[in-house]
Write a protein that holds these residues in place. Structure first.
Motif, mmCIF file in Angstrom:
data_model
loop_
_atom_site.group_PDB
_atom_site.id
_atom_site.type_symbol
_atom_site.label_atom_id
_atom_site.label_comp_id
_atom_site.label_asym_id
_atom_site.label_seq_id
_atom_site.Cartn_x
_atom_site.Cartn_y
_atom_site.Cartn_z
ATOM 1 N N ALA A 124 0.804 -1.220 0.000
ATOM 2 C CA ALA A 124 0.000 0.000 0.000
ATOM 3 C C ALA A 124 0.835 1.266 0.000
ATOM 4 O O ALA A 124 0.287 2.368 0.006
ATOM 5 C CB ALA A 124 -0.930 0.008 1.216
ATOM 6 N N ALA A 125 2.151 1.152 0.016
ATOM 7 C CA ALA A 125 3.005 2.338 0.051
ATOM 8 C C ALA A 125 2.935 3.074 -1.283
ATOM 9 O O ALA A 125 2.998 2.458 -2.349
ATOM 10 C CB ALA A 125 4.440 1.944 0.363
ATOM 11 N N SER A 126 2.803 4.390 -1.219
ATOM 12 C CA SER A 126 2.670 5.189 -2.442
ATOM 13 C C SER A 126 4.016 5.520 -3.075
ATOM 14 O O SER A 126 4.067 5.921 -4.236
ATOM 15 C CB SER A 126 1.922 6.486 -2.139
ATOM 16 O OG SER A 126 2.608 7.242 -1.144
ATOM 17 N N ASP A 127 5.099 5.370 -2.321
ATOM 18 C CA ASP A 127 6.431 5.727 -2.800
ATOM 19 C C ASP A 127 7.280 4.473 -2.957
ATOM 20 O O ASP A 127 7.664 3.854 -1.961
ATOM 21 C CB ASP A 127 7.091 6.694 -1.820
ATOM 22 C CG ASP A 127 8.483 7.114 -2.253
ATOM 23 O OD1 ASP A 127 8.892 6.771 -3.385
ATOM 24 O OD2 ASP A 127 9.165 7.787 -1.459
ATOM 25 N N PRO A 128 7.611 4.071 -4.187
ATOM 26 C CA PRO A 128 8.385 2.849 -4.380
ATOM 27 C C PRO A 128 9.894 3.044 -4.287
ATOM 28 O O PRO A 128 10.644 2.074 -4.382
ATOM 29 C CB PRO A 128 7.998 2.429 -5.800
ATOM 30 C CG PRO A 128 7.780 3.733 -6.511
ATOM 31 C CD PRO A 128 7.171 4.660 -5.473
ATOM 32 N N TYR A 129 10.341 4.275 -4.096
ATOM 33 C CA TYR A 129 11.773 4.563 -4.186
ATOM 34 C C TYR A 129 12.420 4.679 -2.811
ATOM 35 O O TYR A 129 11.814 5.147 -1.854
ATOM 36 C CB TYR A 129 12.011 5.829 -5.001
ATOM 37 C CG TYR A 129 11.413 5.767 -6.387
ATOM 38 C CD1 TYR A 129 11.657 4.670 -7.210
ATOM 39 C CD2 TYR A 129 10.597 6.790 -6.864
ATOM 40 C CE1 TYR A 129 11.097 4.607 -8.488
ATOM 41 C CE2 TYR A 129 10.043 6.733 -8.136
ATOM 42 C CZ TYR A 129 10.290 5.636 -8.935
ATOM 43 O OH TYR A 129 9.745 5.562 -10.189
ATOM 44 N N SER A 130 13.682 4.288 -2.766
ATOM 45 C CA SER A 130 14.393 4.161 -1.502
ATOM 46 C C SER A 130 15.334 5.313 -1.197
ATOM 47 O O SER A 130 15.491 5.688 -0.033
ATOM 48 C CB SER A 130 15.187 2.837 -1.517
ATOM 49 O OG SER A 130 15.922 2.650 -0.343
ATOM 50 N N PHE A 131 15.980 5.865 -2.202
ATOM 51 C CA PHE A 131 17.064 6.827 -1.983
ATOM 52 C C PHE A 131 16.636 8.240 -2.359
ATOM 53 O O PHE A 131 16.217 8.473 -3.493
ATOM 54 C CB PHE A 131 18.278 6.430 -2.824
ATOM 55 C CG PHE A 131 19.460 7.352 -2.664
ATOM 56 C CD1 PHE A 131 20.396 7.113 -1.680
ATOM 57 C CD2 PHE A 131 19.632 8.446 -3.484
ATOM 58 C CE1 PHE A 131 21.490 7.960 -1.520
ATOM 59 C CE2 PHE A 131 20.708 9.296 -3.336
ATOM 60 C CZ PHE A 131 21.641 9.046 -2.353
ATOM 61 N N PRO A 132 16.753 9.179 -1.410
ATOM 62 C CA PRO A 132 17.143 9.057 0.001
ATOM 63 C C PRO A 132 15.922 8.811 0.875
ATOM 64 O O PRO A 132 14.797 8.826 0.393
ATOM 65 C CB PRO A 132 17.769 10.416 0.290
ATOM 66 C CG PRO A 132 16.969 11.354 -0.577
ATOM 67 C CD PRO A 132 16.632 10.599 -1.834
ATOM 68 N N SER A 133 16.135 8.621 2.176
ATOM 69 C CA SER A 133 15.038 8.355 3.099
ATOM 70 C C SER A 133 14.300 9.644 3.451
ATOM 71 O O SER A 133 14.875 10.556 4.042
ATOM 72 C CB SER A 133 15.576 7.715 4.379
ATOM 73 O OG SER A 133 14.582 7.703 5.384
ATOM 74 N N GLY A 134 13.019 9.688 3.101
ATOM 75 C CA GLY A 134 12.219 10.850 3.475
ATOM 76 C C GLY A 134 11.991 10.926 4.968
ATOM 77 O O GLY A 134 11.954 12.023 5.543
ATOM 78 N N HIS A 135 11.823 9.761 5.617
ATOM 79 C CA HIS A 135 11.658 9.759 7.073
ATOM 80 C C HIS A 135 12.892 10.354 7.765
ATOM 81 O O HIS A 135 12.766 11.174 8.682
ATOM 82 C CB HIS A 135 11.429 8.335 7.580
ATOM 83 C CG HIS A 135 10.002 7.884 7.532
ATOM 84 N ND1 HIS A 135 9.332 7.687 6.351
ATOM 85 C CD2 HIS A 135 9.124 7.585 8.527
ATOM 86 C CE1 HIS A 135 8.095 7.288 6.610
ATOM 87 N NE2 HIS A 135 7.951 7.217 7.928
#
Length: 217
Positions: A124-135
């Motif tokens: 269910a995550a809307s963002d499939p990308y890892s780099f960089p970490s938004g959190h």
């Protein structure tokens, strides 16, 4: 500040490869990921899940709560404005780099790293990308902005922000390099926001460092 910008640009250019090669993460990143991901003690897992769950509420509340305190106490509005600007700047930079790099998340690239985050595990995550970490970027934007407003908040703010970054690795949704660059982006965004010439209350203008925070985080 210049060194931080160079680090982000270097890391982004190093990851901006053709899609076929991006799917193969650096070996060091994978090894460091497993150092954190493979810790499965119940106490550690509970802390990681709790910290991860705290992230979005803190991100969403930091600016508005600061603004409410300003309205209630008639305090200096600038710490609240800088908090909002710090988070906004970090978000814009992260989104731009993610769209440029398009690095798959660990649980997508590594069969032995299933996602522990409920949204990612359920697809269910809307963002499939890892780099960089938004959190990590937002956590360090909040922590750095709070610290620049009141240095007494440095220890709890940075302990929480660091824990958020570690939690994202433990949940299998980011590599350590994602978190490191995200942290640099967030901290850098906060520094820039605190150097902006927000008008002083009652007229005038001034660059802002440091001011006492108006809201406990």
């Amino acid at each position: 500040m210049r060194a931080a910008v160079l680090l982000v640009l270097f890391a982004a250019s190093a990851h901006a490869q053709a899609p076929d090669s991006v799917s193969a993460p650096p070996a060091l990143d994978v090894r460091l990921l497993h150092v954190v991901y493979d810790v499965d003690g119940p106490a550690f897992a509970g802390v990681m899940r709790g910290v991860n769950d705290s992230a979005y509420p803190v991100f969403a509340a930091a600016g508005p709560v600061a603004g409410l305190v300003v309205l209630a106490q008639g305090a200096d509005y600038r710490p609240a404005a800088r908090m909002v600007a710090s988070e906004a700047g970090a978000t814009l930079v992260v989104v731009a780099i993610k769209r440029l790099v398009r690095r798959p998340r660990p649980y997508q690239a590594l069969p032995d790293v299933p996602a522990r985050d409920a949204h990612h595990a359920a697809g269910a995550a809307s963002d499939p990308y890892s780099f960089p970490s938004g959190h990590a970027a937002l956590a360090f934007a909040v922590a750095t902005s709070a610290t620049l407003s009141d240095a007494r908040l440095a220890a709890p703010a940075y302990v929480w922000a660091t824990a958020v970054g570690v939690a994202r690795v433990w949940h299998g949704v980011h590599y350590p390099s994602d978190v490191l660059v995200g942290a640099v982006i967030g901290a850098g965004s906060a520094v820039v926001a605190h150097l902006l010439p927000f008008p002083e209350p009652g007229g005038g203008s001034g660059r802002a460092v440091p001011f006492r925070i108006v809201v406990p985080l």
